[in-house]
Design a protein around this motif. Structure first.
Motif, PDB file in Angstrom:
ATOM      1  N   UNK A 109       1.575  -4.425  -0.085  1.00 17.53           N
ATOM      2  CA  UNK A 109       1.894  -3.968  -1.441  1.00 17.53           C
ATOM      3  C   UNK A 109       0.949  -2.830  -1.786  1.00 17.53           C
ATOM      4  N   UNK A 110       1.349  -1.788  -2.426  1.00 12.71           N
ATOM      5  CA  UNK A 110       2.666  -1.580  -3.019  1.00 12.71           C
ATOM      6  C   UNK A 110       3.697  -1.034  -2.035  1.00 12.71           C
ATOM      7  N   UNK A 111       3.262  -0.543  -0.891  1.00 14.34           N
ATOM      8  CA  UNK A 111       4.205   0.064   0.046  1.00 14.34           C
ATOM      9  C   UNK A 111       4.109  -0.528   1.430  1.00 14.34           C
ATOM     10  N   UNK A 112       4.796   0.098   2.382  1.00  8.89           N
ATOM     11  CA  UNK A 112       4.824  -0.399   3.755  1.00  8.89           C
ATOM     12  C   UNK A 112       3.527  -0.109   4.503  1.00  8.89           C
ATOM     13  N   UNK A 113       3.432  -0.730   5.673  1.00  8.87           N
ATOM     14  CA  UNK A 113       2.322  -0.496   6.584  1.00  8.87           C
ATOM     15  C   UNK A 113       2.919  -0.101   7.932  1.00  8.87           C
ATOM     16  N   UNK A 114       2.383   0.958   8.526  1.00  2.00           N
ATOM     17  CA  UNK A 114       2.769   1.395   9.861  1.00  2.00           C
ATOM     18  C   UNK A 114       1.588   1.100  10.780  1.00  2.00           C
TER      19      UNK A 114
END
Length: 109
Positions: free
Chosen positions: A58-63
């Motif tokens: 959170x809040x976004x994706x993980x690569x």
């Protein structure tokens, strides 16, 4: 580091990046911070270490790119050369038996 010759161009050395221990035997080195919380980092995990608790994206994706060793997300092993996209809201329990080095990118923080 940004140079005057190339505005906006940033480079970093893993060896020179500040290191912070997030859990015993697990260290993060932030290489870059961008707009809106975006960042790139290297995570170093010693053999037989694991995240304490669940890692929620959170809040976004993980690569994730596994540079060395074997990374386990709590469900399966990912050997060196593996790429993982973990969408926003997903979670896992990072761990390793062999030790590993990961390149992490968070496009939205």
């Amino acid at each position: 580091m940004t140079t005057e010759q190339d505005p906006g161009y940033v480079w970093a050395s893993v060896q020179d990046a500040p290191v912070r221990e997030v859990f015993p035997g697990i260290r993060v080195r932030v290489l870059w911070h961008g707009d809106n919380g975006a960042k790139a980092a290297v995570l170093e995990m010693d053999p037989n270490t694991g995240w304490q608790g669940v890692d929620v994206h959170e809040p976004g994706p993980e690569e994730v790119f596994v540079v060395t060793g074997v990374f386990n997300d709590g469900d399966r092993d990912y050997p060196a050369g593996s790429f993982i996209h973990a969408p926003a809201g997903s979670s896992h329990v990072p761990q390793t038996r062999t030790g590993c080095t990961l390149f992490l990118f968070y496009p939205e923080g």
